[in-house]
Design an enzyme around this catalytic site. Structure first.
Site, PDB file in Angstrom:
ATOM      1  N   GLY A  46      28.652 -12.753  -6.374  1.00  0.00           N
ATOM      2  CA  GLY A  46      28.151 -14.016  -5.825  1.00  0.00           C
ATOM      3  C   GLY A  46      29.249 -14.943  -5.327  1.00  0.00           C
ATOM      4  O   GLY A  46      29.178 -15.469  -4.213  1.00  0.00           O
ATOM      5  N   ARG A 106      36.275  -6.149 -16.443  1.00  0.00           N
ATOM      6  CA  ARG A 106      36.417  -7.618 -16.405  1.00  0.00           C
ATOM      7  C   ARG A 106      37.417  -8.104 -17.468  1.00  0.00           C
ATOM      8  O   ARG A 106      38.120  -9.085 -17.239  1.00  0.00           O
ATOM      9  CB  ARG A 106      35.066  -8.280 -16.624  1.00  0.00           C
ATOM     10  CG  ARG A 106      34.197  -8.134 -15.400  1.00  0.00           C
ATOM     11  CD  ARG A 106      33.092  -9.131 -15.367  1.00  0.00           C
ATOM     12  NE  ARG A 106      32.657  -9.264 -13.986  1.00  0.00           N
ATOM     13  CZ  ARG A 106      31.493  -9.764 -13.625  1.00  0.00           C
ATOM     14  NH1 ARG A 106      30.648 -10.186 -14.523  1.00  0.00           N
ATOM     15  NH2 ARG A 106      31.188  -9.861 -12.353  1.00  0.00           N
ATOM     16  N   LYS A 129      19.239  -6.310   1.680  1.00  0.00           N
ATOM     17  CA  LYS A 129      18.531  -7.324   2.458  1.00  0.00           C
ATOM     18  C   LYS A 129      19.442  -8.319   3.151  1.00  0.00           C
ATOM     19  O   LYS A 129      20.537  -8.601   2.682  1.00  0.00           O
ATOM     20  CB  LYS A 129      17.621  -8.112   1.517  1.00  0.00           C
ATOM     21  CG  LYS A 129      16.487  -7.281   0.965  1.00  0.00           C
ATOM     22  CD  LYS A 129      15.676  -8.111   0.017  1.00  0.00           C
ATOM     23  CE  LYS A 129      14.463  -7.341  -0.461  1.00  0.00           C
ATOM     24  NZ  LYS A 129      13.708  -8.107  -1.430  1.00  0.00           N
ATOM     25  N   GLY A 157      29.554  -6.042  -6.452  1.00  0.00           N
ATOM     26  CA  GLY A 157      29.460  -5.006  -7.482  1.00  0.00           C
ATOM     27  C   GLY A 157      29.273  -3.598  -6.948  1.00  0.00           C
ATOM     28  O   GLY A 157      30.015  -2.683  -7.304  1.00  0.00           O
TER      29      GLY A 157
HETATM   30  P1  AMP Z   1      22.915  -5.760  -2.146  1.00  0.00           P
HETATM   31  O1  AMP Z   1      22.839  -6.149  -3.594  1.00  0.00           O
HETATM   32  O2  AMP Z   1      22.100  -6.630  -1.251  1.00  0.00           O
HETATM   33  O3  AMP Z   1      24.318  -5.546  -1.659  1.00  0.00           O
HETATM   34  O4  AMP Z   1      22.166  -4.356  -2.051  1.00  0.00           O
HETATM   35  C1  AMP Z   1      22.636  -3.213  -2.689  1.00  0.00           C
HETATM   36  C2  AMP Z   1      21.507  -2.224  -2.750  1.00  0.00           C
HETATM   37  O5  AMP Z   1      21.065  -1.947  -1.443  1.00  0.00           O
HETATM   38  C3  AMP Z   1      21.892  -0.911  -3.342  1.00  0.00           C
HETATM   39  O6  AMP Z   1      21.263  -0.782  -4.585  1.00  0.00           O
HETATM   40  C4  AMP Z   1      21.362   0.128  -2.354  1.00  0.00           C
HETATM   41  O7  AMP Z   1      20.640   1.160  -2.970  1.00  0.00           O
HETATM   42  C5  AMP Z   1      20.429  -0.686  -1.479  1.00  0.00           C
HETATM   43  N1  AMP Z   1      20.306  -0.152  -0.125  1.00  0.00           N
HETATM   44  C6  AMP Z   1      21.278   0.141   0.726  1.00  0.00           C
HETATM   45  N2  AMP Z   1      20.780   0.691   1.850  1.00  0.00           N
HETATM   46  C7  AMP Z   1      19.454   0.745   1.711  1.00  0.00           C
HETATM   47  C8  AMP Z   1      18.388   1.222   2.529  1.00  0.00           C
HETATM   48  N3  AMP Z   1      18.622   1.759   3.731  1.00  0.00           N
HETATM   49  N4  AMP Z   1      17.133   1.115   2.074  1.00  0.00           N
HETATM   50  C9  AMP Z   1      16.908   0.581   0.856  1.00  0.00           C
HETATM   51  N5  AMP Z   1      17.864   0.116   0.022  1.00  0.00           N
HETATM   52  C10 AMP Z   1      19.132   0.199   0.446  1.00  0.00           C
END
Ligand code: AMP
Length: 394
Positions: free
Chosen positions: A375, A37, A199, A352
């Protein structure tokens, strides 16, 4: 409306107040563990120095919530900056007040002063007008180069623009806004979005906005399982947001109505849990064992997604395809990173985890643009007007 560039301002002998994002990770000894950064803001800082400006830098670090916390001081950043710039950077004891004013007044053209953590004052996050006015009084011109914080209506980002006459975007800010706008406002088709991560909940707005713009939507990561379940399939112990199954169905219906090709994984790498090193197997998405969870997309999905992306002229990517932090569940993310990096179209990657995956596979320079933001990148992709961008409009 137009946003001025730092290049449009006369900086010579002016007090150039620059909002940067130096929210860097520190270890327990106060050492910076990732200085990207700081490096990302260097072109703007160096330009201001070269133009003979008196450079005053301000940033937040962490979430001190209006209280002074030595562990969140920007002193380590001042040290790092001195090293990177090859000149000594002065550190102010605070970001407002008499002593800081004196330090600003004694700056000579080309010198750099770093103000202490803005969030040591409660007025920063609250966009307090008095705090914003005090910050504004430190500069003749204001430059915002903190894109990663542009989704926050903070005093140093929004309020300050009401009290300072001249304002402009730094190079980092300009690059981010230009690239993301190019993708969402005037994309070259075929346009594909690759969205992954844990999610759906944090990404509903981008999914809904992008579904009206893209030709193809490719979904991976944990969020895919809510869509798969919405199609009536069993997903074993995979991550699911039951309350969003209706929303997932709606998104797929919208895709159909808009003629968007909607891609979900066709196979996955499953295991009893995300830490497992045993009991790992690859199954079709229809046959996930009831006691296992899907933790990465499988090889058939990599091929399918690769084919969907081949020939696309614009690709935006956010979110890993699996639990890429674990070696056994990282392959899908790295393979998709390779497919995106080999595209000849405009490729924009942000968030990230996604940046980290790209970095780890040495592919960062193979995509058109890597956003430094999480974000703010997501919100802008989601069609939300960012307060920090709006404030710069003249
Ligand atoms: P996000 O911050 O929503 O982009 O989520 C990133 C996180 O999603 C990472 O830490 C991954 O480990 C997790 N992730 C990706 N695929 C899966 C999965 N199939 N089951 C559980 N966690 C996941």
């Amino acid at each position: 409306m137009g946003i001025k560039s730092i290049k449009d301002l006369d900086l010579k002998s002016k007090r150039v107040l620059i909002r940067v994002d130096f929210n860097v990770p520190l270890d327990e000894n106060g050492n910076i563990t990732d200085d990207s950064r700081i490096k990302a803001a260097m072109p703007t800082i160096q330009y201001a120095i070269d133009q003979g400006g008196k450079v005053i830098l301000m940033s937040h670090l962490g979430r001190p919530k209006g209280k002074v916390n030595k562990a969140q001081s920007l002193i380590p950043v001042a040290r790092k900056l001195s090293e990177l710039l090859g000149t000594s950077v002065n550190m102010a004891p605070d970001c407002i007040g008499g002593e800081v004013k004196e330090m600003v007044d004694s700056l000579k053209p080309g010198e750099v002063l770093l103000l202490e953590n803005l969030r040591f004052h409660i007025g920063e996050e609250k966009d307090d007008p008095e705090f914003a006015r005090e910050l504004a009084s430190l500069g003749d011109v204001y430059v915002d180069d903190a894109f990663a914080t542009a989704h926050r209506a903070a005093a140093s980002i929004v309020g300050i623009c009401r009290y300072i006459k001249e304002k402009a975007a730094g190079f980092l800010m300009q690059g981010e806004v230009n690239y993301i706008n190019k993708a969402i406002r005037e994309p070259k088709h075929p346009f594909a979005a690759v969205i992954g991560g844990a999610k759906i909940s944090g990404k509903l707005e981008i999914l809904e906005n992008l579904i009206a713009k893209v030709d193809k939507m490719v979904i991976g990561g944990g969020m895919a399982f809510t869509f798969v379940k919405a199609l009536g399939q069993d997903i074993g112990k995979s991550l699911v947001e039951d309350d969003l199954i209706g929303k997932a169905r709606e998104i797929m219906e919208k895709a159909k109505a808009n003629g968007v090709k909607f891609y979900l994984p066709v196979d996955c790498v499953c295991a009893p849990d995300a830490k497992a090193t045993k009991g790992i197997e690859t199954t079709t998405i229809q046959e996930i064992p009831s006691d296992l969870m899907g933790l990465d997309i499988g090889p058939a999905s990599v091929t399918l997604f690769g084919e969907a992306l081949a020939g696309c002229n614009t690709i935006v990517w956010n979110g890993p395809m699996g639990v890429f932090e674990q070696k056994d569940f990282a392959k899908g993310t790295f393979e998709i990173a390779k497919k995106i990096a080999s595209s000849k179209g405009l490729t924009i990657v942000g968030g990230g985890d996604t940046d980290a995956a790209l970095h780890e596979s040495n592919l960062s320079d193979k995509v058109s643009f890597v956003s430094t933001a999480g974000g703010a990148f997501l919100e802008m992709l989601g069609g939300i007007e960012l307060p920090g961008v709006k404030a710069l409009e003249s």
